[in-house]
Write a protein that holds these residues in place. Structure first.
Motif, PDB file in Angstrom:
ATOM      1  N   ARG A   4      20.465  42.277  45.771  1.00 13.04           N
ATOM      2  CA  ARG A   4      21.369  41.479  45.088  1.00 13.04           C
ATOM      3  C   ARG A   4      20.410  41.391  43.300  1.00 13.04           C
ATOM      4  O   ARG A   4      21.101  41.750  42.547  1.00 13.04           O
ATOM      5  N   GLU A   5      19.349  41.070  43.828  1.00 14.28           N
ATOM      6  CA  GLU A   5      18.352  41.042  42.523  1.00 14.28           C
ATOM      7  C   GLU A   5      18.284  42.271  41.614  1.00 14.28           C
ATOM      8  O   GLU A   5      18.227  42.404  40.192  1.00 14.28           O
ATOM      9  N   HIS A   6      18.031  43.198  42.571  1.00 12.81           N
ATOM     10  CA  HIS A   6      17.488  44.624  41.623  1.00 12.81           C
ATOM     11  C   HIS A   6      18.646  45.518  41.332  1.00 12.81           C
ATOM     12  O   HIS A   6      18.821  46.234  40.437  1.00 12.81           O
ATOM     13  N   TYR A   7      19.838  45.591  42.253  1.00 14.09           N
ATOM     14  CA  TYR A   7      20.811  46.296  41.710  1.00 14.09           C
ATOM     15  C   TYR A   7      22.247  45.775  41.670  1.00 14.09           C
ATOM     16  O   TYR A   7      23.418  46.396  41.615  1.00 14.09           O
ATOM     17  N   GLY A   8      22.325  44.437  41.491  1.00 12.00           N
ATOM     18  CA  GLY A   8      23.480  43.684  41.291  1.00 12.00           C
ATOM     19  C   GLY A   8      24.407  44.321  39.780  1.00 12.00           C
ATOM     20  O   GLY A   8      25.651  44.195  39.827  1.00 12.00           O
ATOM     21  N   GLU A   9      23.653  44.393  38.945  1.00 13.48           N
ATOM     22  CA  GLU A   9      23.872  44.828  37.651  1.00 13.48           C
ATOM     23  C   GLU A   9      24.713  45.849  37.625  1.00 13.48           C
ATOM     24  O   GLU A   9      25.962  46.065  37.069  1.00 13.48           O
ATOM     25  N   VAL A  10      24.452  46.876  38.378  1.00  7.84           N
ATOM     26  CA  VAL A  10      24.997  48.502  38.318  1.00  7.84           C
ATOM     27  C   VAL A  10      26.171  48.211  39.219  1.00  7.84           C
ATOM     28  O   VAL A  10      27.362  48.821  38.548  1.00  7.84           O
ATOM     29  N   PHE A  11      26.093  47.412  40.261  1.00  9.52           N
ATOM     30  CA  PHE A  11      27.386  47.148  40.895  1.00  9.52           C
ATOM     31  C   PHE A  11      28.707  46.617  40.213  1.00  9.52           C
ATOM     32  O   PHE A  11      29.498  47.066  40.426  1.00  9.52           O
ATOM     33  N   ARG A  12      28.174  45.584  39.462  1.00 12.28           N
ATOM     34  CA  ARG A  12      29.127  44.746  38.686  1.00 12.28           C
ATOM     35  C   ARG A  12      29.779  45.679  37.621  1.00 12.28           C
ATOM     36  O   ARG A  12      31.160  45.543  37.489  1.00 12.28           O
ATOM     37  N   ARG A  13      28.976  46.679  36.972  1.00 13.98           N
ATOM     38  CA  ARG A  13      29.618  47.539  36.033  1.00 13.98           C
ATOM     39  C   ARG A  13      30.374  48.710  36.816  1.00 13.98           C
ATOM     40  O   ARG A  13      31.593  48.903  36.264  1.00 13.98           O
ATOM     41  N   PHE A  14      30.162  48.766  37.881  1.00 14.77           N
ATOM     42  CA  PHE A  14      31.178  49.830  38.692  1.00 14.77           C
ATOM     43  C   PHE A  14      32.326  49.090  38.853  1.00 14.77           C
ATOM     44  O   PHE A  14      33.568  49.776  38.852  1.00 14.77           O
ATOM     45  N   LEU A  15      32.418  47.820  39.316  1.00 14.53           N
ATOM     46  CA  LEU A  15      33.578  47.140  39.552  1.00 14.53           C
ATOM     47  C   LEU A  15      34.439  46.991  38.472  1.00 14.53           C
ATOM     48  O   LEU A  15      35.703  47.216  38.512  1.00 14.53           O
ATOM     49  N   GLU A  16      33.867  46.956  37.280  1.00 15.44           N
ATOM     50  CA  GLU A  16      34.554  46.776  36.144  1.00 15.44           C
ATOM     51  C   GLU A  16      35.517  47.997  35.788  1.00 15.44           C
ATOM     52  O   GLU A  16      36.522  47.913  35.460  1.00 15.44           O
ATOM     53  N   GLN A  17      34.841  49.064  35.952  1.00 12.05           N
ATOM     54  CA  GLN A  17      35.329  50.306  35.648  1.00 12.05           C
ATOM     55  C   GLN A  17      36.489  50.605  36.736  1.00 12.05           C
ATOM     56  O   GLN A  17      37.738  51.217  36.671  1.00 12.05           O
ATOM     57  N   LEU A  18      36.256  50.045  38.110  1.00  6.45           N
ATOM     58  CA  LEU A  18      37.398  50.211  38.923  1.00  6.45           C
ATOM     59  C   LEU A  18      38.463  49.475  38.849  1.00  6.45           C
ATOM     60  O   LEU A  18      39.760  49.978  39.070  1.00  6.45           O
ATOM     61  N   ALA A  19      38.299  48.338  38.074  1.00  8.26           N
ATOM     62  CA  ALA A  19      39.590  47.334  37.798  1.00  8.26           C
ATOM     63  C   ALA A  19      40.279  48.230  36.817  1.00  8.26           C
ATOM     64  O   ALA A  19      41.633  47.988  36.742  1.00  8.26           O
ATOM     65  N   LEU A  20      39.621  49.008  35.710  1.00  6.85           N
ATOM     66  CA  LEU A  20      40.324  49.899  34.869  1.00  6.85           C
ATOM     67  C   LEU A  20      41.124  51.006  35.525  1.00  6.85           C
ATOM     68  O   LEU A  20      42.414  51.089  35.208  1.00  6.85           O
ATOM     69  N   ALA A  21      40.707  51.338  36.378  1.00  3.54           N
ATOM     70  CA  ALA A  21      41.229  52.584  37.015  1.00  3.54           C
ATOM     71  C   ALA A  21      42.641  52.296  37.849  1.00  3.54           C
ATOM     72  O   ALA A  21      43.582  52.928  37.944  1.00  3.54           O
ATOM     73  N   VAL A  22      42.420  51.161  38.378  1.00  6.83           N
ATOM     74  CA  VAL A  22      43.488  50.750  39.386  1.00  6.83           C
ATOM     75  C   VAL A  22      43.927  49.149  39.054  1.00  6.83           C
ATOM     76  O   VAL A  22      43.869  48.337  39.684  1.00  6.83           O
ATOM     77  N   PRO A  23      44.747  49.258  37.842  1.00  9.37           N
ATOM     78  CA  PRO A  23      44.868  47.822  37.232  1.00  9.37           C
ATOM     79  C   PRO A  23      45.979  47.106  38.363  1.00  9.37           C
ATOM     80  O   PRO A  23      46.516  45.940  38.052  1.00  9.37           O
ATOM     81  N   GLU A  24      46.882  47.878  39.131  1.00 13.27           N
ATOM     82  CA  GLU A  24      47.975  47.284  39.927  1.00 13.27           C
ATOM     83  C   GLU A  24      47.382  46.540  40.781  1.00 13.27           C
ATOM     84  O   GLU A  24      48.013  45.631  41.531  1.00 13.27           O
ATOM     85  N   VAL A  25      46.321  46.526  41.211  1.00 13.39           N
ATOM     86  CA  VAL A  25      45.648  45.692  42.329  1.00 13.39           C
ATOM     87  C   VAL A  25      44.807  44.508  41.541  1.00 13.39           C
ATOM     88  O   VAL A  25      43.743  44.849  40.934  1.00 13.39           O
ATOM     89  N   PRO A  26      45.164  43.439  41.903  1.00 12.66           N
ATOM     90  CA  PRO A  26      44.430  42.158  41.129  1.00 12.66           C
ATOM     91  C   PRO A  26      43.082  41.945  41.566  1.00 12.66           C
ATOM     92  O   PRO A  26      42.822  42.522  42.783  1.00 12.66           O
ATOM     93  N   PRO A  27      42.490  41.275  40.901  1.00  7.80           N
ATOM     94  CA  PRO A  27      40.790  41.183  41.021  1.00  7.80           C
ATOM     95  C   PRO A  27      40.370  40.914  42.510  1.00  7.80           C
ATOM     96  O   PRO A  27      39.491  41.337  42.907  1.00  7.80           O
ATOM     97  N   MET A  28      40.998  39.982  42.940  1.00  9.13           N
ATOM     98  CA  MET A  28      40.501  39.329  44.051  1.00  9.13           C
ATOM     99  C   MET A  28      40.858  40.278  45.313  1.00  9.13           C
ATOM    100  O   MET A  28      39.988  40.508  46.265  1.00  9.13           O
ATOM    101  N   GLU A  29      41.941  40.944  45.403  1.00 10.68           N
ATOM    102  CA  GLU A  29      42.506  41.993  46.319  1.00 10.68           C
ATOM    103  C   GLU A  29      41.388  43.003  46.049  1.00 10.68           C
ATOM    104  O   GLU A  29      40.870  43.477  47.122  1.00 10.68           O
ATOM    105  N   MET A  30      41.230  43.352  44.990  1.00 13.48           N
ATOM    106  CA  MET A  30      39.933  44.722  44.794  1.00 13.48           C
ATOM    107  C   MET A  30      38.656  44.340  45.373  1.00 13.48           C
ATOM    108  O   MET A  30      37.957  45.091  45.921  1.00 13.48           O
ATOM    109  N   PHE A  31      38.453  43.012  45.216  1.00 17.42           N
ATOM    110  CA  PHE A  31      36.994  42.400  45.839  1.00 17.42           C
ATOM    111  C   PHE A  31      36.937  42.789  47.424  1.00 17.42           C
ATOM    112  O   PHE A  31      35.956  43.145  47.899  1.00 17.42           O
ATOM    113  N   TRP A  32      37.938  42.659  47.841  1.00 16.55           N
ATOM    114  CA  TRP A  32      38.217  42.606  49.478  1.00 16.55           C
ATOM    115  C   TRP A  32      38.081  44.192  49.967  1.00 16.55           C
ATOM    116  O   TRP A  32      37.488  44.648  50.598  1.00 16.55           O
ATOM    117  N   ARG A  33      39.048  44.910  48.968  1.00 19.47           N
ATOM    118  CA  ARG A  33      39.078  46.221  49.260  1.00 19.47           C
ATOM    119  C   ARG A  33      37.893  47.023  49.117  1.00 19.47           C
ATOM    120  O   ARG A  33      37.618  48.161  49.876  1.00 19.47           O
TER     121      ARG A  33
END
Lengths: 216, 216
Positions: free
Chosen positions: B133-162
């Motif tokens: 979490r400490e070392h690689y959390g930031e890159v992971f967060r950015r990846f999630l951001e892009q993912l939300a843009l790519a699949v906007p029809e899936v709401p954030p929390m649903e995406m978190f689980w998926r």
DNA sequence: ATGCGTTTCAAACGTTTGTTTGGGAGGCGC
DNA sequence: GCGCCTCCCAAACAAACGTTTGAAACGCAT
């Protein structure tokens, strides 16, 4: 024998404690001394009742898997008689029903069990993998058969891989169910019930299994 | 320092051997003596160069994750500049490209690494999880951001689980890649290349992430 | 009450574990 | 030459491990 009525017997106390500790820390990292002292029994009791630590690990799985597979076996024969109309969603629901029904009253033990399964798959390449295959391979094969009937558009080998993808998503998620729910609580300020996780998971699995075939 | 030119230094020999042995048997089940004797170095070398066994485990991950995340970070900024047209498939492919590019020449080490990740997730609840979490959390967060843009029809929390479902399918499968390919060879008489597994996996993940939302 | 099989117990067994120690090579500046 | 620093090594360390032991305690027939 066992069970003096009021308090549980030594064997069950060992199994209950081992189940929790194994799930928390892993098999190798959990010592017999930790188990026996927390269970309030003598150290030698494990070797006396189970024979060895390996046998204790198998007994922990057996106590959950035997009734689970029996239940699943029954539900599968039900489905086989009313053949033709089995959908993918129905099949997946059958699986989770079997797991939940066996642990009625203690649904949190389902999470513990999946956590153990994840550990078993990662660690201990030898004895546990053989144990699973020999004891529960037949039910698994029958489940695959029904799956092929439910989703005929996915060829057998593709289905083989997708089943393992699905297995991974399930074990991995349910292994870390509680930490994930905690993250959900802090990041989204929402309390998610295990049953809701199950619904989301089943939707994801159905989507993945029915996904468009890759160009090959 | 290290590297006398011809033969590799002690530190690298330890890391190479530890990587393989950890993946084969797990962290707790692999003793420092097993590592050092197979690596052909002295037992005390581990504590001298790394400080402890825990630090060695972290060093093994660091050696793979640091270049992987650097690579992923670069590819993500590329995608962010050409924003708007990022598809889900493109994002997933970016991930596997990052993993493969880092291990160019030794693609089998990707499987080893995912096997280690699976172990890390199951075992060692404490220090490794924090480390990630400490070392690689930031890159992971950015990846999630892009993912939300790519699949906007899936709401954030649903995406978190998926995302976690997908992570599970990936780690679990690539953990047991070789045994699964062996089963495929004996059951279907077909040799499956790792790259083909990757294609199938990506198709499955895309299908799962885009799956119909459960009725809630 | 006596005898027997089952279960519990404290103690010890022999290994194996991660870690530490103290000394001895080897290279490099001076 | 000497001093210094880095690295390697055989040996030992204390602790923790799974397992075994032999005797004590129990339940229950006879």
């Amino acid at each position: 024998m066992a069970g003096r009525g009021a308090e549980r017997g030594t064997v069950d106390r060992i199994l209950d404690t081992a189940e929790v500790l194994f799930a928390q820390k892993g098999f190798a990292e959990t010592s017999l001394r930790a188990i026996t002292s927390k269970a309030g029994v003598n150290l030698a009791a494990v070797n006396y009742h189970f024979g060895s630590k390996e046998a204790l690990i198998q007994a922990v799985f057996e106590r959950f898997l035997d009734p689970f597979c029996a239940r699943l076996d029954g539900l599968l024969t039900e489905l086989e008689t009313n053949s033709g109309s089995v959908t993918l969603e129905r099949l997946l629901a059958t699986l989770s029903q079997s797991a939940l029904a066996v642990q009625k009253g203690e649904p949190h033990r389902v999470a513990i069990f999946f956590r153990l399964s994840g550990l078993a798959y990662s660690q201990a390449q030898g004895h546990l993998r053989r144990f699973f295959r020999e004891h529960y391979g037949e039910v698994f094969r029958r489940f695959l058969e029904q799956l092929a009937l439910a989703v005929p558009e996915v060829p057998p080998m593709e289905m083989f891989w997708r089943v393992h993808f699905a297995l991974g998503a399930t074990i991995f998620t349910l292994s870390g169910m509680d930490p994930l729910r905690a993250i959900c609580r802090s990041d989204f300020a929402v309390e998610v019930l295990p049953q809701q996780v199950e619904e989301r998971l089943l939707a994801f699995l159905a989507g993945g299994i029915r996904a468009q075939l890759p160009a090959s």
